[in-house]
Design a protein around this motif. Structure first.
Motif, PDB file in Angstrom:
ATOM      1  N   SER A 181       0.832  -1.210   0.000  1.00 30.65           N
ATOM      2  CA  SER A 181       0.000   0.000   0.000  1.00 30.65           C
ATOM      3  C   SER A 181       0.861   1.253   0.000  1.00 30.65           C
ATOM      4  CB  SER A 181      -0.931  -0.007   1.223  1.00 30.65           C
ATOM      5  OG  SER A 181      -1.851  -1.079   1.165  1.00 30.65           O
ATOM      6  N   THR A 182       2.014   1.179   0.674  1.00 30.52           N
ATOM      7  CA  THR A 182       2.935   2.318   0.680  1.00 30.52           C
ATOM      8  C   THR A 182       3.522   2.546  -0.706  1.00 30.52           C
ATOM      9  OG1 THR A 182       3.482   2.079   3.021  1.00 30.52           O
ATOM     10  CG2 THR A 182       5.112   3.167   1.634  1.00 30.52           C
ATOM     11  N   VAL A 183       3.933   1.456  -1.363  1.00 35.05           N
ATOM     12  CA  VAL A 183       4.467   1.590  -2.713  1.00 35.05           C
ATOM     13  C   VAL A 183       3.417   2.200  -3.639  1.00 35.05           C
ATOM     14  CG1 VAL A 183       5.285   0.305  -4.727  1.00 35.05           C
ATOM     15  CG2 VAL A 183       6.139  -0.273  -2.449  1.00 35.05           C
ATOM     16  N   LEU A 184       2.179   1.722  -3.528  1.00 36.79           N
ATOM     17  CA  LEU A 184       1.099   2.260  -4.354  1.00 36.79           C
ATOM     18  C   LEU A 184       0.906   3.751  -4.107  1.00 36.79           C
ATOM     19  CD1 LEU A 184      -1.334   1.983  -6.261  1.00 36.79           C
ATOM     20  CD2 LEU A 184      -2.670   1.145  -4.315  1.00 36.79           C
ATOM     21  N   GLY A 185       0.935   4.178  -2.854  1.00 40.79           N
ATOM     22  CA  GLY A 185       0.753   5.590  -2.544  1.00 40.79           C
ATOM     23  C   GLY A 185       1.900   6.461  -3.014  1.00 40.79           C
ATOM     24  N   ALA A 186       3.112   5.891  -3.022  1.00 41.32           N
ATOM     25  CA  ALA A 186       4.285   6.688  -3.391  1.00 41.32           C
ATOM     26  C   ALA A 186       4.560   6.693  -4.886  1.00 41.32           C
ATOM     27  CB  ALA A 186       5.517   6.161  -2.647  1.00 41.32           C
ATOM     28  N   LEU A 187       4.081   5.689  -5.613  1.00 40.77           N
ATOM     29  CA  LEU A 187       4.408   5.592  -7.034  1.00 40.77           C
ATOM     30  C   LEU A 187       4.067   6.850  -7.835  1.00 40.77           C
ATOM     31  CD1 LEU A 187       3.627   1.908  -8.078  1.00 40.77           C
ATOM     32  CD2 LEU A 187       5.754   3.167  -8.492  1.00 40.77           C
ATOM     33  N   PRO A 188       2.900   7.482  -7.634  1.00 40.90           N
ATOM     34  CA  PRO A 188       2.633   8.703  -8.401  1.00 40.90           C
ATOM     35  C   PRO A 188       3.666   9.805  -8.155  1.00 40.90           C
ATOM     36  CG  PRO A 188       0.607   7.864  -7.440  1.00 40.90           C
ATOM     37  CD  PRO A 188       1.731   7.090  -6.821  1.00 40.90           C
ATOM     38  N   ARG A 238       9.581  14.596  -4.532  1.00 32.47           N
ATOM     39  CA  ARG A 238      10.248  13.296  -4.413  1.00 32.47           C
ATOM     40  C   ARG A 238      11.163  13.271  -3.190  1.00 32.47           C
ATOM     41  NH1 ARG A 238      11.280  14.155  -9.889  1.00 32.47           N
ATOM     42  NH2 ARG A 238      13.528  14.148  -9.478  1.00 32.47           N
ATOM     43  N   LYS A 239      11.885  14.361  -2.959  1.00 32.37           N
ATOM     44  CA  LYS A 239      12.768  14.416  -1.799  1.00 32.37           C
ATOM     45  C   LYS A 239      11.972  14.344  -0.498  1.00 32.37           C
ATOM     46  CE  LYS A 239      16.816  16.862  -3.636  1.00 32.37           C
ATOM     47  NZ  LYS A 239      17.649  18.084  -3.536  1.00 32.37           N
ATOM     48  N   GLN A 240      10.839  15.027  -0.459  1.00 27.97           N
ATOM     49  CA  GLN A 240       9.999  15.039   0.742  1.00 27.97           C
ATOM     50  C   GLN A 240       9.509  13.634   1.076  1.00 27.97           C
ATOM     51  OE1 GLN A 240       6.408  17.257   0.189  1.00 27.97           O
ATOM     52  NE2 GLN A 240       5.786  17.153   2.334  1.00 27.97           N
ATOM     53  N   VAL A 241       8.987  12.940   0.081  1.00 24.92           N
ATOM     54  CA  VAL A 241       8.447  11.605   0.327  1.00 24.92           C
ATOM     55  C   VAL A 241       9.568  10.603   0.583  1.00 24.92           C
ATOM     56  CG1 VAL A 241       7.116   9.712  -0.694  1.00 24.92           C
ATOM     57  CG2 VAL A 241       6.343  12.073  -0.956  1.00 24.92           C
ATOM     58  N   PRO A 288      -9.965  16.140 -12.989  1.00 25.18           N
ATOM     59  CA  PRO A 288      -9.385  15.225 -11.988  1.00 25.18           C
ATOM     60  C   PRO A 288      -7.870  15.346 -11.940  1.00 25.18           C
ATOM     61  CG  PRO A 288     -10.114  14.030 -13.939  1.00 25.18           C
ATOM     62  CD  PRO A 288     -10.612  15.424 -14.101  1.00 25.18           C
ATOM     63  N   SER A 289      -7.339  15.526 -10.736  1.00 26.93           N
ATOM     64  CA  SER A 289      -5.904  15.748 -10.560  1.00 26.93           C
ATOM     65  C   SER A 289      -5.439  15.025  -9.307  1.00 26.93           C
ATOM     66  CB  SER A 289      -5.610  17.252 -10.429  1.00 26.93           C
ATOM     67  OG  SER A 289      -6.138  17.970 -11.535  1.00 26.93           O
ATOM     68  N   LEU A 290      -4.139  14.764  -9.239  1.00 25.42           N
ATOM     69  CA  LEU A 290      -3.555  14.114  -8.071  1.00 25.42           C
ATOM     70  C   LEU A 290      -2.807  15.135  -7.221  1.00 25.42           C
ATOM     71  CD1 LEU A 290      -2.080  10.718  -9.372  1.00 25.42           C
ATOM     72  CD2 LEU A 290      -4.182  11.085  -8.080  1.00 25.42           C
ATOM     73  N   PHE A 291      -2.985  15.006  -5.905  1.00 26.66           N
ATOM     74  CA  PHE A 291      -2.345  15.907  -4.951  1.00 26.66           C
ATOM     75  C   PHE A 291      -1.609  15.088  -3.902  1.00 26.66           C
ATOM     76  CE2 PHE A 291      -5.896  18.162  -6.758  1.00 26.66           C
ATOM     77  CZ  PHE A 291      -5.411  19.443  -6.961  1.00 26.66           C
ATOM     78  N   LEU A 292      -0.498  15.625  -3.421  1.00 23.96           N
ATOM     79  CA  LEU A 292       0.274  15.006  -2.353  1.00 23.96           C
ATOM     80  C   LEU A 292      -0.082  15.671  -1.030  1.00 23.96           C
ATOM     81  CD1 LEU A 292       2.508  13.155  -1.262  1.00 23.96           C
ATOM     82  CD2 LEU A 292       4.154  14.962  -1.853  1.00 23.96           C
ATOM     83  N   LEU A 293      -0.650  14.876  -0.129  1.00 30.11           N
ATOM     84  CA  LEU A 293      -0.982  15.358   1.209  1.00 30.11           C
ATOM     85  C   LEU A 293      -0.005  14.761   2.209  1.00 30.11           C
ATOM     86  CD1 LEU A 293      -2.747  16.561   3.509  1.00 30.11           C
ATOM     87  CD2 LEU A 293      -4.223  14.532   3.278  1.00 30.11           C
ATOM     88  N   ASP A 294       0.724  15.618   2.887  1.00 28.82           N
ATOM     89  CA  ASP A 294       1.602  15.189   3.976  1.00 28.82           C
ATOM     90  C   ASP A 294       0.858  15.464   5.268  1.00 28.82           C
ATOM     91  OD1 ASP A 294       3.513  14.729   5.899  1.00 28.82           O
ATOM     92  OD2 ASP A 294       5.073  15.950   4.965  1.00 28.82           O
ATOM     93  N   LYS A 295       0.337  14.423   5.889  1.00 33.47           N
ATOM     94  CA  LYS A 295      -0.482  14.602   7.093  1.00 33.47           C
ATOM     95  C   LYS A 295       0.306  15.236   8.228  1.00 33.47           C
ATOM     96  CE  LYS A 295      -2.900  10.868   8.112  1.00 33.47           C
ATOM     97  NZ  LYS A 295      -3.207   9.407   8.191  1.00 33.47           N
ATOM     98  N   ALA A 296       1.618  15.053   8.229  1.00 35.01           N
ATOM     99  CA  ALA A 296       2.441  15.633   9.288  1.00 35.01           C
ATOM    100  C   ALA A 296       2.522  17.144   9.185  1.00 35.01           C
ATOM    101  CB  ALA A 296       3.854  15.039   9.233  1.00 35.01           C
ATOM    102  N   ALA A 297       2.228  17.696   7.985  1.00 34.69           N
ATOM    103  CA  ALA A 297       2.314  19.141   7.788  1.00 34.69           C
ATOM    104  C   ALA A 297       0.946  19.794   7.659  1.00 34.69           C
ATOM    105  CB  ALA A 297       3.135  19.429   6.526  1.00 34.69           C
TER     106      ALA A 297
END
Length: 566
Positions: free
Chosen positions: A98-105, A115-118, A184-193
């Motif tokens: 599930s982590t790989v799936l979430g990070a692949l995009p 990319r550096k953040q993730v 439709p678009s993809l967004f990166l949500l960092d829950k820690a921030a």
């Protein structure tokens, strides 16, 4: 499929090291032993120390590509490590999946800061998730109800994603949302921030299998993400999702093959231990047929899936078709192997007083999700059927470029190059590019030439099964070329399913041709086993079972993986 020692490429040395660290699941007592796994699964928990052990080994490093500072050299490496985890505990393997799936995009479409953040977050032990499906819409991604509104700070996300693996425990969420005026678009949500007051996690979903896995949901109530959170271009979210799934469909094959390995091992242990009629039950013809057949099925699945994992590095545009072949066929084979071993265990498959049979029940429950993840069986047959007409009508491919690609895909003694992630390299359709099935006639010519030196009966049996498959293949593609195909019809899906059999047959032949040659008797059995999918009256040549049984017993006694790699 070879009597030689296992190949020691760098990726295989990694697998051997991880195997050693995780220990023997049947007879060990660590957190990856079946006894501990089953004990805690009853409480819907992961065994204490399991995740810590995997973290200490460095598994998180293999969630990040080398290109971004990790140790995931290519999809084949990830595939082999995932299979190693899955043959002990699918729940833990799927947490990482599930982590790989979430990070692949992010790897495919993210800019350098994303990319550096993730990468930094994952290498520090964080998890990720893929926030795409919704409670009311399921796999209908076009009906996505989550929205993104442009604000002075960036974007405001609102909506619910459910069910999502790692939704509660994961730090990073890849969110599919409809951008106001942008599609439709993809967004990166960092829950820690992000502001925690704007996010809610729904409770874990009660499931039949994968007990202890974080399958939950996340509701975004106007959650703000920065302007740099958009992944790639606006409005490309659906295309990005479809391309991402091409990679994870292949990885799911590793979950199935790991499951097959474990249930086969459990069935063999029982068949050798259990005595009836003054002999071990393995000697009963029906039991022997079930277990040898299950082993052949595992090898077929590996011959089919492993080259497609390697293709991401050298022929990524083929994954539009090949990944769906793997996703349809390999979990289906896995379900059948589980069922065959269940027949071997008989009443013991229902009893919970033995770690082996209790683990079988867990594996049976857990593996049921494999044919549902990343597109159901019917969704993948639809993907295959829509791409078949140009493949069926194209000239068969036996040129030098095709042969060179096949030699790379099936030359398992050599590493494939490192994967440099790029969404541009993946395509939504394969056009007519399918060297695996189109190269069949050239492979058959080579096979016939090689068969000249075989014993007469083996040569006759090999030529007979190859000829029968060739006739079915010719008839299938001629019918599609002549009449077309209705992808949504039952008949069209059956044609797509038969194409998968021909893909698998070609893969077994290429493995024999380009990998270290195995006894021809084993290839005869593999092709006969595939013919049984087209004609139930086909019988396996039982006189060749002893060739397969020697490999089975060697791997079982050593606790080694059942594999074409040795």
């Amino acid at each position: 499929m070879t009597n030689q020692p296992a190949i020691q490429r760098p990726s295989h040395r990694l697998v051997a090291d991880l195997e050693h660290v995780l220990g023997d699941p049947l007879h060990g007592d660590g957190p990856f032993s079946f006894a501990r796994i089953v004990e805690h699964e009853e409480r819907e928990q992961l065994p204490p120390g399991a995740v810590d052990l995997v973290r200490a080994w460095g598994f998180w490093d293999f969630l990040v590509p080398e290109h971004d500072g990790g140790r995931m050299r290519n999809l084949e490496t990830a595939f082999l490590l995932t299979r190693t985890l899955a043959r002990r505990n699918l729940t833990v393997a799927i947490m990482f999946g599930s982590t790989v799936l979430g990070a692949l995009p992010v790897w495919l479409y993210g800019d350098e800061p994303q990319r550096k953040q993730v990468a930094a977050g994952l290498l520090d032990g964080g998890l990720a998730c893929f926030g795409v499906s919704e409670r009311e819409h399921g796999s209908d991604l076009g009906a996505n109800g989550t929205t993104a509104v442009v604000t002075a700070e960036g974007y405001r996300l609102s909506g619910e994603k459910w069910p999502v693996g790692n939704a509660t425990r994961g730090r990073f969420v890849t969110v599919l949302a409809t951008l106001d005026g942008g599609g439709p678009s993809l967004f990166l949500l960092d829950k820690a921030a992000a502001d925690p007051a704007t996010m809610d996690n729904s409770p874990f979903v009660a499931t039949v299998g994968l007990r202890g896995h974080d399958l939950s949901g996340i509701t975004l109530n106007g959650t703000t993400v920065p302007s740099g959170a958009l992944l790639g271009r606006r409005g490309r979210g659906l295309i990005q999702v479809l391309k991402t799934l091409q990679i994870t469909r292949v990885a799911i094959g590793a979950l199935s093959i790991g499951t097959m390995d474990s249930v086969l091992r459990i069935g063999l242990e029982y068949a050798y231990r259990r005595h009836l009629y003054a002999a071990e039950i393995y000697r009963l013809p029906a039991i022997r047929d079930l277990l040898v057949g299950a082993h052949l099925d595992l090898l077929i699945a590996e011959c089919t899936a492993l080259p497609v994992a390697r293709a991401l590095s050298v022929a990524p545009s083929r994954l539009s078709l090949w990944s769906s072949v793997v996703k349809y066929l390999v979990p289906l084979i896995g379900e059948e192997v589980v069922a065959h071993v269940g027949r071997v265990l008989a009443a013991r498959a229902y009893m919970r007083d033995d770690p082996g049979t209790s683990a079988f029940q867990k594996l049976q429950r857990d593996h049921a999700i494999a044919s549902v993840f990343e597109g159901t069986t019917h969704v993948n047959l639809l993907h295959i059927a829509t791409q078949l007409p140009p493949v069926a009508s194209a000239e068969d491919d036996g040129d030098g470029a095709a042969e060179a690609l096949l030699a790379t895909l099936f030359g398992f003694s050599r590493e494939v190059p490192a994967w440099t992630p790029s969404g541009r390299d993946l395509q939504l359709t394969n056009a007519s590019q399918d060297e695996i099935t189109r190269g069949w006639p050239a492979a058959v010519r080579r096979l016939r030439a090689a068969a000249a030196s075989l014993p007469e009966k083996v040569r006759a049996d090999l030529i007979a099964v190859v000829t029968a498959l060739d006739e079915r293949r010719t008839a299938l593609y001629a019918a599609i070329t002549r009449d077309g195909i209705d992808p949504a019809s039952v008949y069209g899906m059956r044609q797509a399913a038969e194409h998968c059999v021909h893909h698998a047959a070609a893969s077994c032949v290429y493995t024999w041709l380009y990998h270290q040659p195995a006894p021809a008797e084993r290839l005869v059995l593999l092709l006969q086993r595939l013919r049984q999918r087209l004609d139930r009256d086909v019988m396996l040549s039982e006189e060749y079972f002893v060739v397969v049984e020697a490999d089975i017993e060697r791997a079982r006694a050593a606790g080694a993986t059942f594999s074409v790699l040795g």
